[in-house]
Motif scaffolding. Sequence first.
Motif, mmCIF file in Angstrom:
data_model
loop_
_atom_site.group_PDB
_atom_site.id
_atom_site.type_symbol
_atom_site.label_atom_id
_atom_site.label_comp_id
_atom_site.label_asym_id
_atom_site.label_seq_id
_atom_site.Cartn_x
_atom_site.Cartn_y
_atom_site.Cartn_z
ATOM 1 N N LEU A 172 -9.480 -7.446 -0.550
ATOM 2 C CA LEU A 172 -8.278 -6.806 -1.307
ATOM 3 C C LEU A 172 -8.359 -5.596 -1.774
ATOM 4 N N PHE A 173 -10.104 -6.049 -2.344
ATOM 5 C CA PHE A 173 -10.362 -5.103 -3.801
ATOM 6 C C PHE A 173 -10.225 -3.313 -3.094
ATOM 7 N N LEU A 174 -10.533 -3.587 -2.279
ATOM 8 C CA LEU A 174 -11.072 -1.957 -1.246
ATOM 9 C C LEU A 174 -9.925 -1.378 -0.621
ATOM 10 N N LEU A 175 -8.658 -2.481 -0.382
ATOM 11 C CA LEU A 175 -6.992 -1.718 -0.415
ATOM 12 C C LEU A 175 -6.574 -1.234 -1.623
ATOM 13 N N CYS A 176 -6.542 -2.257 -2.765
ATOM 14 C CA CYS A 176 -6.889 -1.697 -4.008
ATOM 15 C C CYS A 176 -7.035 -0.235 -4.417
ATOM 16 N N CYS A 177 -8.422 -0.293 -3.874
ATOM 17 C CA CYS A 177 -8.621 1.129 -4.528
ATOM 18 C C CYS A 177 -8.740 2.324 -3.598
ATOM 19 N N LEU A 178 -8.144 2.526 -2.162
ATOM 20 C CA LEU A 178 -6.742 3.355 -1.562
ATOM 21 C C LEU A 178 -5.924 3.774 -2.389
ATOM 22 N N TYR A 179 -4.837 3.491 -3.318
ATOM 23 C CA TYR A 179 -4.045 4.097 -4.188
ATOM 24 C C TYR A 179 -4.709 4.445 -5.424
ATOM 25 N N PRO A 180 -3.787 5.612 -5.414
ATOM 26 C CA PRO A 180 -4.279 6.816 -6.372
ATOM 27 C C PRO A 180 -4.131 5.599 -7.897
ATOM 28 N N ALA A 181 -4.755 6.263 -9.020
ATOM 29 C CA ALA A 181 -5.624 5.667 -10.153
ATOM 30 C C ALA A 181 -3.747 5.413 -11.186
ATOM 31 N N CYS A 182 -2.685 6.491 -10.881
ATOM 32 C CA CYS A 182 -1.704 6.620 -11.555
ATOM 33 C C CYS A 182 -0.685 5.380 -10.737
ATOM 34 N N ARG A 183 -0.905 5.396 -9.789
ATOM 35 C CA ARG A 183 0.401 4.346 -8.690
ATOM 36 C C ARG A 183 0.173 2.719 -9.432
ATOM 37 N N ASP A 184 1.323 2.042 -9.779
ATOM 38 C CA ASP A 184 1.193 0.414 -9.365
ATOM 39 C C ASP A 184 1.391 0.579 -7.882
ATOM 40 N N ILE A 185 0.649 -1.293 -8.167
ATOM 41 C CA ILE A 185 0.821 -1.721 -7.168
ATOM 42 C C ILE A 185 1.519 -3.330 -7.156
ATOM 43 N N HIS A 186 2.604 -3.001 -5.809
ATOM 44 C CA HIS A 186 3.348 -4.325 -5.916
ATOM 45 C C HIS A 186 2.925 -4.902 -5.125
ATOM 46 N N ILE A 187 3.042 -6.823 -5.443
ATOM 47 C CA ILE A 187 2.655 -7.804 -4.723
ATOM 48 C C ILE A 187 2.931 -7.527 -3.134
ATOM 49 N N GLU A 188 4.122 -7.411 -3.430
ATOM 50 C CA GLU A 188 4.777 -7.444 -1.483
ATOM 51 C C GLU A 188 4.069 -6.170 -1.371
ATOM 52 N N GLU A 189 3.946 -5.362 -1.443
ATOM 53 C CA GLU A 189 3.540 -4.210 -0.968
ATOM 54 C C GLU A 189 1.524 -4.122 -0.228
ATOM 55 N N LEU A 190 0.610 -5.123 -0.880
ATOM 56 C CA LEU A 190 -0.469 -5.576 -0.693
ATOM 57 C C LEU A 190 0.011 -6.471 0.662
ATOM 58 N N VAL A 191 1.008 -7.629 0.224
ATOM 59 C CA VAL A 191 1.149 -8.951 1.070
ATOM 60 C C VAL A 191 1.421 -7.598 2.632
ATOM 61 N N ARG A 192 2.411 -6.516 2.688
ATOM 62 C CA ARG A 192 2.814 -6.122 4.147
ATOM 63 C C ARG A 192 1.357 -5.745 4.844
ATOM 64 N N CYS A 193 0.792 -4.770 3.647
ATOM 65 C CA CYS A 193 -0.859 -4.297 3.935
ATOM 66 C C CYS A 193 -1.721 -4.734 4.243
ATOM 67 N N GLY A 194 -2.162 -5.881 3.797
ATOM 68 C CA GLY A 194 -2.979 -6.804 3.885
ATOM 69 C C GLY A 194 -2.535 -7.756 4.715
ATOM 70 N N MET A 195 -1.278 -7.697 5.777
ATOM 71 C CA MET A 195 -0.701 -9.092 6.601
ATOM 72 C C MET A 195 -1.428 -7.571 7.816
ATOM 73 N N GLY A 196 -0.753 -6.246 7.890
ATOM 74 C CA GLY A 196 -1.142 -5.387 8.355
ATOM 75 C C GLY A 196 -2.200 -5.344 9.395
ATOM 76 N N LEU A 197 -3.529 -5.511 8.190
ATOM 77 C CA LEU A 197 -4.929 -5.001 8.379
ATOM 78 C C LEU A 197 -5.706 -6.425 8.882
ATOM 79 N N ARG A 198 -4.251 -7.527 9.018
ATOM 80 C CA ARG A 198 -5.414 -8.589 9.314
ATOM 81 C C ARG A 198 -6.252 -9.589 8.221
ATOM 82 N N ILE A 199 -6.180 -8.465 6.593
ATOM 83 C CA ILE A 199 -7.150 -9.070 5.937
ATOM 84 C C ILE A 199 -6.830 -10.817 5.382
ATOM 85 N N PHE A 200 -5.921 -11.728 5.859
ATOM 86 C CA PHE A 200 -5.989 -12.435 5.333
ATOM 87 C C PHE A 200 -6.178 -13.098 6.825
#
Length: 262
Positions: A209-237
Amino acid sequence: MVVLGSSSTSLSNIQCQIADQLGLKLEGETLIERAACLCQRLANAKRILLALDEVSEELDLEAIGIYIRAENRGCKVVLTSEKDVICSQMGAQKKIQVKPLTKEEAWHLFKEMAGDSVDAPDIRSIAEQVVTECLGLPLALRAIGRVLKNKSNFVWTEVLKRLRVYNRKLEFSGRAEMFADQETWKKERAGPHLRLSYDSLEDEETKSLFLLCCLYPACRDIHIEELVRCGMGLRIFKDINGLEEARNRVQLLVDQLKSYCL
């Protein structure tokens, strides 16, 4: 208000950041139209302090909609940059060089992050050496202090060894001029502190998840729902049953990242 002005941030994005904090809906589709709208709002304000943070290249303030003129006394601009030349190019009226923290300031900040464990008989001497190796840099003091909070003597000793090795490597390599550019120097300097934060994470899910957040631009807000979708798509969980469980898992992981990382 504080706005990110790094090279990865476009002028239109800076406009949006300012407008959001002013509660302003920008009219128009072009940069010029939006600048006019923003300029009018700033001109009507009695008093606004705008901080442009991490400015890495010259910004055209008027193209954004920020006019620094005698008749617009209500808006003051402060910018932070690692490059003195940028401050000159943007017409800064006063420059203030931010120096590393003093020994006393560094210790106070580090203890605030690491807690009272720094005063333990078997830790105190090591903690003082760790603070010295942080070179008065707030970023390093905060990151490493959090990593070492409530850790054993062994962990403190290992971290001290790693910091010493990396600092000697930087000394051998030379100062910033020896690297290809300032961005490389910045990454090299921050490297060990970020790595220690990363290594302190407790499991592979959190690290992913840490590495996934690093892919976002520094000025971009990262929302929980977005991390959920990306995490499930990448099979992180692993071993989850349904979207709600994934959402709860992400929230726990985000809370952990806030505790351990920058």
